[in-house]
Design an enzyme around this catalytic site. Sequence first.
Site, short mmCIF file in Angstrom:
data_model
loop_
_atom_site.label_atom_id
_atom_site.label_comp_id
_atom_site.label_asym_id
_atom_site.label_seq_id
_atom_site.Cartn_x
_atom_site.Cartn_y
_atom_site.Cartn_z
N SER A 281 44.93 36.43 41.47
CA SER A 281 43.73 37.19 41.81
C SER A 281 43.54 37.26 43.33
O SER A 281 44.41 37.72 44.05
CB SER A 281 42.52 36.57 41.11
OG SER A 281 41.43 37.45 41.08
N ASP B 181 41.37 44.16 32.02
CA ASP B 181 40.75 43.50 33.18
C ASP B 181 39.42 44.15 33.51
O ASP B 181 39.34 45.34 33.79
CB ASP B 181 41.69 43.61 34.38
CG ASP B 181 41.33 42.67 35.51
OD1 ASP B 181 40.15 42.31 35.63
OD2 ASP B 181 42.24 42.29 36.27
N HIS C 69 41.63 39.40 32.68
CA HIS C 69 42.06 39.03 34.03
C HIS C 69 42.60 37.60 34.07
O HIS C 69 41.85 36.64 34.00
CB HIS C 69 40.85 39.16 34.97
CG HIS C 69 41.15 38.89 36.40
ND1 HIS C 69 41.95 39.72 37.16
CD2 HIS C 69 40.76 37.88 37.22
CE1 HIS C 69 42.01 39.24 38.39
NE2 HIS C 69 41.31 38.12 38.45
#
Length: 370
Positions: free
Chosen positions: A101, A220, A276
């Site tokens: 991320s 996501d 995610h």
Amino acid sequence: MAFPSPIIASISILVFMTISLSHSIPFIVLHGIGDQCSNRGVKQFTELLSNFSGVEGYCIEVGGGTWDSWFMPLEQQAGTVCDKVKEMKELRKGYNIVGLSQGNLIGRGVLEFCAGGPPVKNFVSLGGPHAGTASVPLCGSGILCIIADKLMKSEIYSDYVQDHLAPSGYLKLPNAIPNYLEKCKFLPKLNNELPDERNSTYKERFTSLQNLVLIMFEHDTVLIPKETSWFGYYPDGAFNPLLPPQQTQLYIEDWIGLKTLDEAGRVKYISVPGNHLGISRSDMKKYVVPYLEGKASGKIITEKDGDIRVHGVHRKVVPSNKKEQSVPQFEESASTKVILEGSSSYRWPSSIKSFINELLGLTEESLSHS
């Protein structure tokens, strides 16, 4: 003609494997927002990648972990990691990066900005907001979220917010591009978006990668849009249509060398079902490990498959600019659900409590559970 004995053949294989593995280079893991290297998920993720690949792996902490991942400016976070990798003798011959991320932007900051650092060979990106995000990461009810919410309610491109909220450094609002280019302090520089300040050194360092693996999660909801994981984004001035990476100006004009890498077959665009960030052991072995071992590694992994939660995943290979690519794939349980729940138990120094209280108008009651 006599054939070699089984013993000699076995010794030869072992020698070959030893030589092959000796040429492998280490990797580093850069965690996402609200996380830290000592957290169980990231620690286990790093250890498993190391065990599966037979290569040394290190989670590199950015400052103080959870707190700094939210509130230290991203260029400062990248500078902290830059200093650490330059000090590590284990990385002197080169290393690979695995980014989670927000950690991907820190990793790219090291790749592009870190003068005199060891060379980065492969970059595996899991859910990275490479082209920016049109919304700040989801949070929760912990004290970090209270502080972040206060900051986000003020002008996101103000100097104060840019200096005190890390995600503001890659928040790219399509309806506020002039302000973004003028005031956002990290992503415009990282992506070479400023017409009068484009740096050829950043592009040169970016295009030095052997492989760039871009993994997008189909469900996501943390990254807006999810296609930012591939450098896809909205056009300036509007939230539609959504542009694939190859139709963005960053790609067309090759500001950082993404087009150059892609045309050389060194970019892998991967789409996987799931939310995610999160990965199964089998997918780690099949898709991440090869980029850590390199082609020379002869290690065979026979351990039975199981799941680890940094969090869930499936596979799908997507054609790149040149040909179909086979690459790593992942999924993380949104760090906001798992990681930031624990942020409310962070022990705040009294000086920080006073600073927050004075500047943001928080009451002692808001901070009392810290």
